[in-house]
Design an enzyme around this catalytic site. Structure first.
Site, PDB file in Angstrom:
ATOM      1  N   ASP A  19     -17.019  -1.190 -21.950  1.00  0.00           N
ATOM      2  CA  ASP A  19     -17.856  -1.824 -20.817  1.00  0.00           C
ATOM      3  C   ASP A  19     -17.852  -3.178 -20.730  1.00  0.00           C
ATOM      4  OD1 ASP A  19     -20.357  -2.007 -19.438  1.00  0.00           O
ATOM      5  OD2 ASP A  19     -21.442  -1.699 -21.126  1.00  0.00           O
ATOM      6  N   ASP A  23     -23.515  -2.145 -19.080  1.00  0.00           N
ATOM      7  CA  ASP A  23     -24.518  -1.183 -18.512  1.00  0.00           C
ATOM      8  C   ASP A  23     -24.479   0.137 -19.443  1.00  0.00           C
ATOM      9  OD1 ASP A  23     -22.273  -0.081 -17.649  1.00  0.00           O
ATOM     10  OD2 ASP A  23     -22.568   0.150 -15.538  1.00  0.00           O
ATOM     11  N   ASP A 100      -6.357  11.171 -12.312  1.00  0.00           N
ATOM     12  CA  ASP A 100      -6.848  12.481 -12.406  1.00  0.00           C
ATOM     13  C   ASP A 100      -7.052  13.129 -11.071  1.00  0.00           C
ATOM     14  OD1 ASP A 100      -7.882  14.838 -13.586  1.00  0.00           O
ATOM     15  OD2 ASP A 100      -8.416  13.674 -15.453  1.00  0.00           O
ATOM     16  N   ASP A 202      -6.223  18.664 -12.571  1.00  0.00           N
ATOM     17  CA  ASP A 202      -7.206  19.323 -13.302  1.00  0.00           C
ATOM     18  C   ASP A 202      -6.940  21.044 -12.926  1.00  0.00           C
ATOM     19  OD1 ASP A 202      -9.741  18.825 -14.977  1.00  0.00           O
ATOM     20  OD2 ASP A 202     -10.678  19.791 -13.198  1.00  0.00           O
ATOM     21  N   GLU A 267      -2.863  20.431 -15.753  1.00  0.00           N
ATOM     22  CA  GLU A 267      -3.634  21.070 -17.016  1.00  0.00           C
ATOM     23  C   GLU A 267      -3.472  22.800 -16.561  1.00  0.00           C
ATOM     24  OE1 GLU A 267      -8.141  21.316 -18.849  1.00  0.00           O
ATOM     25  OE2 GLU A 267      -7.907  21.132 -16.704  1.00  0.00           O
ATOM     26  N   HIS A 329     -10.349  14.892 -23.872  1.00  0.00           N
ATOM     27  CA  HIS A 329     -11.643  14.766 -23.857  1.00  0.00           C
ATOM     28  C   HIS A 329     -12.606  15.946 -23.775  1.00  0.00           C
ATOM     29  CE1 HIS A 329     -10.038  15.760 -19.965  1.00  0.00           C
ATOM     30  NE2 HIS A 329     -11.266  16.061 -19.413  1.00  0.00           N
ATOM     31  N   ASP A 330     -11.856  17.098 -24.106  1.00  0.00           N
ATOM     32  CA  ASP A 330     -12.525  18.423 -23.877  1.00  0.00           C
ATOM     33  C   ASP A 330     -12.336  18.956 -25.341  1.00  0.00           C
ATOM     34  OD1 ASP A 330     -12.876  18.387 -20.979  1.00  0.00           O
ATOM     35  OD2 ASP A 330     -10.967  19.322 -20.958  1.00  0.00           O
TER      36      ASP A 330
HETATM   37  C1  GLC Z   1     -10.846  20.377 -16.800  1.00  0.00           C
HETATM   38  C2  GLC Z   1     -11.527  18.998 -17.403  1.00  0.00           C
HETATM   39  C3  GLC Z   1     -12.722  19.246 -17.850  1.00  0.00           C
HETATM   40  C4  GLC Z   1     -13.540  19.436 -16.826  1.00  0.00           C
HETATM   41  C5  GLC Z   1     -13.202  20.800 -16.130  1.00  0.00           C
HETATM   42  C6  GLC Z   1     -13.765  21.144 -14.750  1.00  0.00           C
HETATM   43  O1  GLC Z   1     -10.815  21.254 -17.785  1.00  0.00           O
HETATM   44  O2  GLC Z   1     -10.326  18.599 -18.291  1.00  0.00           O
HETATM   45  O3  GLC Z   1     -13.198  17.880 -18.533  1.00  0.00           O
HETATM   46  O4  GLC Z   1     -14.951  19.652 -17.244  1.00  0.00           O
HETATM   47  O5  GLC Z   1     -11.545  20.771 -15.932  1.00  0.00           O
HETATM   48  O6  GLC Z   1     -13.186  20.037 -13.747  1.00  0.00           O
END
Ligand code: GLC
Length: 532
Positions: A19, A23, A100, A202, A267, A329-330
């Site tokens: 950051d 914020d 992304d 994604d 993905e 991140h998931d």
């Molecule tokens: C993918 C992303 C995830 C998101 C989902 C919907 O799986 O990695 O973080 O919530 O798609 O876009």
């Protein structure tokens, strides 16, 4: 080989990296200020590309994965001018920038959806997926949302349901409509022209749905899933992975191929490996890299990891490039998922296998899952499906120093700092030659300087070991043996020949050894250059 085949990708979750403006949320200026950490100086980590999770305007219902404008930057993160600077500064340090792209759905606040929902005869009506109710008023079929509840939301004004595989604030686009495809290709062009080196797409495998909207089969045993987890109760035959998806990806790939050296990563969640492999394309004309989550889904077990790697090596078509992911991140952080004792061997495995590794930010510090008090849960998945499903745990602020808020921000960040930040941080670990960060740096250096590790062949050894995973990497006249002990007991390697230990996960061993008597200490991995 192309840069994305020999290089290492580093994922930045931008809200939590750095950051710069106080914020409590990370931003582009923050990323720019820390690029030296990533590459370009002798002390840098040494990665080749950053993939940045979405930075576009968004109401943040799913923290950026609900985009309301595809060709701008969310003011929380900065603006286009800061973005251009980020590209320049990254490129100056030989860091490629991967963005992304979220094609399956927009935000319900995107202008396209506002138009689409305004009336049944709006020109953009068909850009989304609208269906009539069943005669009894119920949704058109039994599909569920990944974030809980039904995949359909009723629109009072126009008296139809719209489809959303995620939140009701993330309506699915209708990719069967060529106008949608054209608009989305324009979005990609916008960023590729700006100098972006590639995209991570994604939920690539979700973008097309069954033409007839048939019900998905209900799984026989669904006791384990939460009552509102309709997604978890179904077999996903008709809502994802439809054959037409591949035609679209081929067209996206053609666009990428009309530029120089851009990478297309996707993905891909599908039922099995056979379906997954198809995303490379029959003539390798689809994704360069469909993310491979096999190791991420494995337990911490030598046999399971070896089987996953060997299955992939055996299944890959000639010329298709492997890749490995251990965190993102998931999902729960690997120190928490596999246990802290596993992090060094996991790092050595990820960075010595054949294929492009993706490192999730913070794994190089051994960060653990954050503890999120119930009232601070942010992630819609955690809010809807239960605190144990919240992905906030792996999205806590990156740990730069022992300062307050881990040097991430000068104010309380949007998510709490995870425990252990006083030792698991860049400042402290950079000074410690035995730290996990030092191990990552050395592994990356070794990989970059060795044709065998960077691009050589893969061959397993010790086929039946239940305790160790070992393999050879070979190129030109270089032969490296990687031996990974997955247990917390000593293990004896019984192989033939002589070698020189180049790196131990414990960072304290460089010696010539006889391979018939090498001992791996508990949780130790070794990289040994074979002597002919
Ligand atoms: C993918 C992303 C995830 C998101 C989902 C919907 O799986 O990695 O973080 O919530 O798609 O876009």
């Amino acid at each position: 080989m192309d840069w994305w085949q020999t290089g290492i990708i580093y994922q930045i979750y931008p809200r939590s990296f750095k950051d710069s403006n106080g914020d409590g949320i990370g931003d582009l200026e923050g990323i720019i200020s820390q690029l030296d950490y990533l590459n370009g100086t002798p002390e840098s980590l040494g990665i080749d590309a950053i993939w940045i999770s979405p930075i576009f305007p968004s109401p943040m219902a799913d923290f950026g994965y609900d985009i309301s404008d595809y060709t701008n930057i969310h003011p929380i993160f900065g603006n286009l001018e800061a973005f251009d600077r980020l590209i320049d500064e990254a490129h100056r340090r030989n860091i490629r920038v991967i963005l992304d792209f979220v094609p399956n759905h927009t935000s319900d606040e995107h202008e396209w959806f506002l138009e689409s929902r305004s009336s049944r005869d709006n020109p953009k009506r068909d850009w989304y997926i609208w269906r009539d109710a069943k005669p009894d008023g119920s949704p058109p079929n039994n599909w569920g949302s990944m974030f809980g509840g039904e995949a359909w939301t009723w629109d009072e004004q126009t008296q139809q349901y719209y489809l959303h595989l995620f939140l009701d604030k993330q309506p699915d686009l209708n990719w069967r409509n060529p106008e949608v495809e054209a608009a989305m290709l324009d979005v990609l062009r916008f960023w590729l022209d700006r100098g972006v080196d590639g995209f991570r797409i994604d939920v690539m495998s979700y973008i097309v749905k069954d033409k007839h909207f048939r019900d998905n089969p209900v799984l026989p045993d669904v006791r384990a899933v939460a009552p509102n987890n309709l997604w978890g109760k179904l077999e996903h035959l008709y809502d994802i992975d439809q054959p037409e998806t591949h035609d679209i990806i081929r067209r996206i790939r053609r666009l990428f191929d009309s530029y120089q050296q851009r990478v297309l990563i996707g993905e891909v969640w599908v039922a099995n490996q056979e379906a997954w492999i198809k995303y490379y394309g029959q003539n390798l004309d689809e994704l360069h890299l469909p993310f491979n989550f096999d190791l991420l889904l494995c337990p911490w077990d030598a046999g399971a990891m070896r089987t996953a790697v060997n299955n992939l090596e055996a299944a890959l078509p000639v010329g298709a490039h492997p890749n490995y992911v251990l965190g993102n991140h998931d999902i729960s952080r690997l120190a928490t998922r596999f246990g802290e004792r596993a992090i060094r061997v996991a790092a050595m495995m990820l960075l010595t296998l054949r294929g492009t590794p993706t490192i999730y930010m913070g794994e190089e510090l051994g960060m653990i899952d954050g503890v999120i008090p119930p009232e601070r849960i942010q992630d819609p998945q955690g809010i809807n499906l239960g605190a144990d499903r919240t992905r906030d745990v792996c999205r806590t602020p990156f740990q730069w120093s022992s300062d307050s808020f881990a040097g991430f921000s000068i104010v309380e960040p949007w998510l709490p700092v995870a425990e252990g930040h006083l030792t698991r941080n860049v400042e402290v670990q950079s000074r410690d030659p035995y730290s996990i960060l030092s191990l990552y740096r050395q592994l990356i250096r070794l990989r970059r300087n060795s044709p065998a590790l960077g691009s050589g062949s893969y061959q397993e050894v010790l086929k039946d070991s239940e305790t160790c995973f070992a393999y050879l990497r070979e190129a030109e006249d270089e032969q490296y043996l990687i031996a990974l002990n997955f247990t917390n007991c000593e293990q004896q390697l019984i192989l033939e020949g002589q070698g020189k230990i180049l790196l131990s996960t414990h960072l304290d061993r460089e010696e010539t050894v006889d391979l018939s008597t090498v001992t791996l200490r508990p949780d130790e991995g070794l990289i040994i250059r074979l002597i002919k």
